[in-house]
Design an enzyme around this catalytic site. Structure first.
Site, PDB file in Angstrom:
ATOM      1  CB  SER A  81      -0.951  -0.061   1.195  1.00  0.00           C
ATOM      2  OG  SER A  81      -1.973   0.895   1.102  1.00  0.00           O
ATOM      3  CG  ASP A 210      -6.903  -3.423  -3.236  1.00  0.00           C
ATOM      4  OD1 ASP A 210      -7.559  -2.598  -2.574  1.00  0.00           O
ATOM      5  OD2 ASP A 210      -5.673  -3.552  -3.155  1.00  0.00           O
ATOM      6  CG  HIS A 238      -5.512  -2.515   0.376  1.00  0.00           C
ATOM      7  ND1 HIS A 238      -4.999  -2.119  -0.856  1.00  0.00           N
ATOM      8  CD2 HIS A 238      -4.881  -1.760   1.307  1.00  0.00           C
ATOM      9  CE1 HIS A 238      -4.115  -1.165  -0.665  1.00  0.00           C
ATOM     10  NE2 HIS A 238      -4.012  -0.932   0.636  1.00  0.00           N
TER      11      HIS A 238
END
Length: 261
Positions: A81, A210, A238
């Site tokens: 991320s 995601d 995610h």
């Protein structure tokens, strides 16, 4: 010198795990121990996160310098991320310290309104603006909302959210200045030129479900760097290292064995 917290497991080829916004090394711990059965795994707390000392300003260039300063050897850098943005910056500024890159549920331009394009699949910048505004009112509620987005729509959503919440509350949350700085980087950083110029092997791991990093970004990244290895985990969101740890471990292990020094 800024104190940066590290946790290292195992022996073998070195891989450094860089966590996401508002998180810390605890989010990786079980996954890292599994990966460390075959490799030397270092989990690192970003400045101002977990047990690492905060920095001012919380800027991408400074973050990269602090992390590289405590990792002396050339390594594979894996960023999840927000961490993907950080490791791309490290690879761009310090190529001699990076043997390869893994971008896990990350991309070079987090928002859908990056410079020079109108069709980059990304997060709605207005959502990041909302998070920034809400941080001033309630840090805890904002972090919980962000966590829920990471598992939104997954069959095991409740169980995963429980794991995420337990990990984030293991340490005090970053202060407001650090959290706001991280959101500003997510809004403004455009690492597409850096990705397109990379000479090191790159593996991308995305989840098909995601909601923060749309899987549609995969094609755009391949256009920027045709040599990259693309992996899409079906039904993952995610946090594939939690929801689909076996598949994620297999992808990383194969990449480490085939591409890394």
């Amino acid at each position: 010198m800024t104190t940066i917290h590290l946790e290292t497991f195992g022996k073998g080829k070195p891989i450094v795990l860089v966590h996401g916004w508002a998180m810390h090394t605890g989010i990786w711990r079980e996954f890292a121990r599994q990966l460390a059965l075959n490799y030397q795994v270092t989990c690192i707390d970003l400045p101002g996160h977990g047990h690492s000392e905060k920095i001012d300003p919380f800027a991408l260039e400074r973050i990269s310098a602090e992390l590289v300063n405590v990792i002396p050897e050339q390594s594979c850098w894996l960023g999840w991320s927000f961490g993907a943005t950080v490791v791309l910056d490290i690879a761009s500024r310090y190529p001699e310290r990076v043997s390869s890159l893994v971008l896990l549920a990350g991309n070079p331009c987090f928002t859908g309104s990056g410079l020079g394009t109108h069709d980059w699949p990304g997060m709605d910048i207005r959502l990041l603006d909302d998070f920034a505004d809400q941080l001033n009112e309630s840090c805890q509620a904002t972090l919980l909302r962000f966590l829920s987005l990471q598992v939104n729509g997954l069959p095991d959503q409740k169980a995963l959210l429980k794991v995420l919440r337990a990990a984030i509350y293991e340490c005090d949350p970053p202060d407001g200045h650090t959290l706001q700085g991280g959101l500003a980087i997510l809004k403004q950083a455009d690492m597409r030129p850096a990705l397109s110029e990379l000479k090191t092997p790159v593996s991308i791991i995305l989840g098909s479900l995601d909601t923060l990093v749309p899987v549609a970004v995969a094609q755009k990244m391949q256009q920027l760097l045709p040599s990259l290895e693309l992996n899409i985990i079906d039904s993952a969101g995610h946090v594939p290292f939690l929801s689909h740890s076996r598949e994620t471990l297999a992808i990383i292990s194969r990449f480490m064995d085939e591409q890394c020094l």
